[in-house]
Design an enzyme around this catalytic site. Structure first.
Site, mmCIF file in Angstrom:
data_model
loop_
_atom_site.group_PDB
_atom_site.id
_atom_site.type_symbol
_atom_site.label_atom_id
_atom_site.label_comp_id
_atom_site.label_asym_id
_atom_site.label_seq_id
_atom_site.Cartn_x
_atom_site.Cartn_y
_atom_site.Cartn_z
ATOM 1 N N GLU A 60 0.878 -1.676 0.303
ATOM 2 C CA GLU A 60 -0.136 -0.156 0.057
ATOM 3 C C GLU A 60 1.003 1.248 0.513
ATOM 4 O O GLU A 60 1.414 1.961 0.977
ATOM 5 C CB GLU A 60 -0.673 -0.410 1.500
ATOM 6 C CG GLU A 60 -2.123 1.229 1.075
ATOM 7 C CD GLU A 60 -2.804 1.213 2.430
ATOM 8 O OE1 GLU A 60 -2.979 -0.153 3.122
ATOM 9 O OE2 GLU A 60 -3.605 1.973 2.370
ATOM 10 N N LYS A 66 -3.131 -2.343 -3.572
ATOM 11 C CA LYS A 66 -3.415 -0.544 -2.492
ATOM 12 C C LYS A 66 -2.663 0.278 -3.283
ATOM 13 O O LYS A 66 -2.674 0.834 -1.651
ATOM 14 C CB LYS A 66 -3.930 -1.335 -0.874
ATOM 15 C CG LYS A 66 -4.758 -0.817 -0.503
ATOM 16 C CD LYS A 66 -5.103 -1.312 1.121
ATOM 17 C CE LYS A 66 -6.261 -0.622 1.874
ATOM 18 N NZ LYS A 66 -7.032 -0.699 2.814
HETATM 19 C C1 5MM Z 1 -4.837 4.707 3.880
HETATM 20 O O1 5MM Z 1 -5.595 4.346 4.788
HETATM 21 C C2 5MM Z 1 -6.627 2.980 4.683
HETATM 22 C C3 5MM Z 1 -7.723 2.432 3.867
HETATM 23 O O2 5MM Z 1 -8.446 3.418 4.748
HETATM 24 P P1 5MM Z 1 -9.098 4.370 3.668
HETATM 25 O O3 5MM Z 1 -10.115 3.335 2.710
HETATM 26 O O4 5MM Z 1 -10.081 4.641 4.686
HETATM 27 O O5 5MM Z 1 -7.907 5.100 3.288
HETATM 28 C C4 5MM Z 1 -6.561 1.896 6.343
HETATM 29 O O6 5MM Z 1 -6.618 0.622 5.731
HETATM 30 C C5 5MM Z 1 -5.336 2.511 7.461
HETATM 31 O O7 5MM Z 1 -4.358 2.363 6.883
HETATM 32 C C6 5MM Z 1 -5.891 1.819 8.597
HETATM 33 O O8 5MM Z 1 -7.091 2.619 8.951
HETATM 34 C C7 5MM Z 1 -4.480 2.454 9.178
HETATM 35 O O9 5MM Z 1 -5.140 3.822 9.715
HETATM 36 P P2 5MM Z 1 -3.701 3.661 10.833
HETATM 37 O O10 5MM Z 1 -2.985 4.796 10.245
HETATM 38 O O11 5MM Z 1 -3.864 2.941 12.103
HETATM 39 O O12 5MM Z 1 -2.322 2.763 10.694
#
Ligand code: 5MM
Length: 342
Positions: A178, A220
């Site tokens: 990602e 991703k």
């Molecule tokens: C970018 O964040 C990931 C995708 O979420 P969105 O669709 O809301 O953009 C998400 O998987 C993110 O990695 C997780 O929420 C974990 O975030 P943190 O900052 O707690 O590692």
């Protein structure tokens, strides 16, 4: 089953028709923020109840093939006393796990960030495998400003992302790779395209350097969009074409699937953009699907409000959002469907 066979099977399950991935892997500070936006306290019991509500939503396995969890959730149980990963498997949903340890400053870069978490990663993965996780996730973050991200941050982040992916594959776990170019800022769509192309190019060069099997990863990425404060927003078709142009230039056809993050888009925008990509008249070599967190969960948290009596309403909201994204994954969504009853 050998390591590669196990990963191929996981990819097959995660890419099966009509399905995408739910990211429910928020770390403690992030889930606290997300829940407090809806007036909900982030207690251990609330997190358990909420993530169990997601995993046990009746019928959700039709639209969601995998859920990425935070490590706390792998050991938590549903209201029926079943471990959450086991409850996922019952609906043919593959449990996954976020394994990065967040961002740290990259010395010498003038304040840019690099993702950390490689120390003891192999040992941690062995534990997560025992708890039922079959795939993993690691997120890099790139912030756009006039002079960032710089070459050092792009290369350092690509290197750790590729090392993570190689370690995950050594355990037979499918890595979600990602690289997220943030939407924050007032940059135009071309600047987002430029940075996304640079980040992806470095990531795929590093994956090759570390002999990562491209057929057994999930990419991703962010969509290519103007910065959040740019108004008015371009039409979904414009974002879709800009995103596909960058992906066609950078992502080898060996990669089986691209599951986008939503990155702060509204639920409706994220669905419309995915749909427009799947309606594009040029053929793409990959599945184009979703791995949303906020764009799937915002309506659920809104309906739940932290009240156990709202569980059914919250599950209905989740099912509706997942179904609409499933349609978008096949280019069959129309905004008028937003008015259908949940
Ligand atoms: C970018 O964040 C990931 C995708 O979420 P969105 O669709 O809301 O953009 C998400 O998987 C993110 O990695 C997780 O929420 C974990 O975030 P943190 O900052 O707690 O590692």
């Amino acid at each position: 089953m050998d390591r590669i066979g196990q990963m191929e099977r996981t990819v097959e399950r995660l890419t099966s028709p009509g399905r995408g991935i739910l990211a429910a892997d928020e770390s403690y500070p992030t889930i606290t923020k997300r829940l407090s936006d809806h007036g909900i306290e982030s207690t251990e019991e609330n997190r358990r109840f909420y993530r169990s509500l997601l995993a046990t939503t009746p019928g959700i396995g039709e639209y969601v093939g995998g859920i990425i969890f935070f490590e706390e959730t792998l050991g938590q149980k549903t209201d029926d006393g079943e471990l959450i990963p086991a409850a996922c498997e019952k609906q043919d949903i593959v449990p996954g796990i976020k394994v990065d340890k967040g961002l740290t400053e990259l010395p010498g870069s003038g304040g840019e960030k690099v993702t950390q978490g490689l120390d003891n990663l192999g040992d941690r993965l062995d534990g997560y495998l025992e708890q039922g996780a079959l795939f993993t996730k690691w997120r890099n973050v790139y912030e756009i400003s006039a002079n960032t991200p710089g070459r050092q941050a792009i290369e350092a982040n690509a290197e750790v992302l590729a090392r993570y992916a190689a370690i995950a594959q050594s355990r037979g776990m499918v890595p979600i790779v990602e690289p997220e170019v943030l939407m924050d800022g007032d940059h135009d769509i071309e600047r987002c395209a430029e940075v996304t192309e640079a980040a992806q190019t470095a990531v795929f060069a590093a994956l090759r350097r570390h002999n990562v099997i491209l057929e057994c990863i999930i990419l991703k990425p962010n969509m290519v969009l103007p910065g959040k404060s740019q108004k008015p927003r371009p039409a979904p078709e414009v974002c879709a074409e800009a995103t596909l142009r960058v992906l066609r230039r950078t992502v080898p056809a060996a990669v089986p699937t691209i599951n986008f993050l939503s990155g702060g888009q509204t639920a409706e925008e994220a669905t419309a953009h995915l749909n427009a990509m799947n309606q594009s008249d040029k053929a793409n070599p990959w599945v184009l699907s979703f791995s949303y967190s906020r764009a799937l969960q915002n309506p659920v948290q809104e309906a739940w409000k932290g009240e156990s009596g709202n569980k059914e309403a919250a599950q209905k909201a989740f099912l509706k959002r997942a179904r609409l994204n499933s349609l978008a994954r096949d280019g069959r969504y129309d905004p008028s469907m937003e008015n259908d009853p949940a």
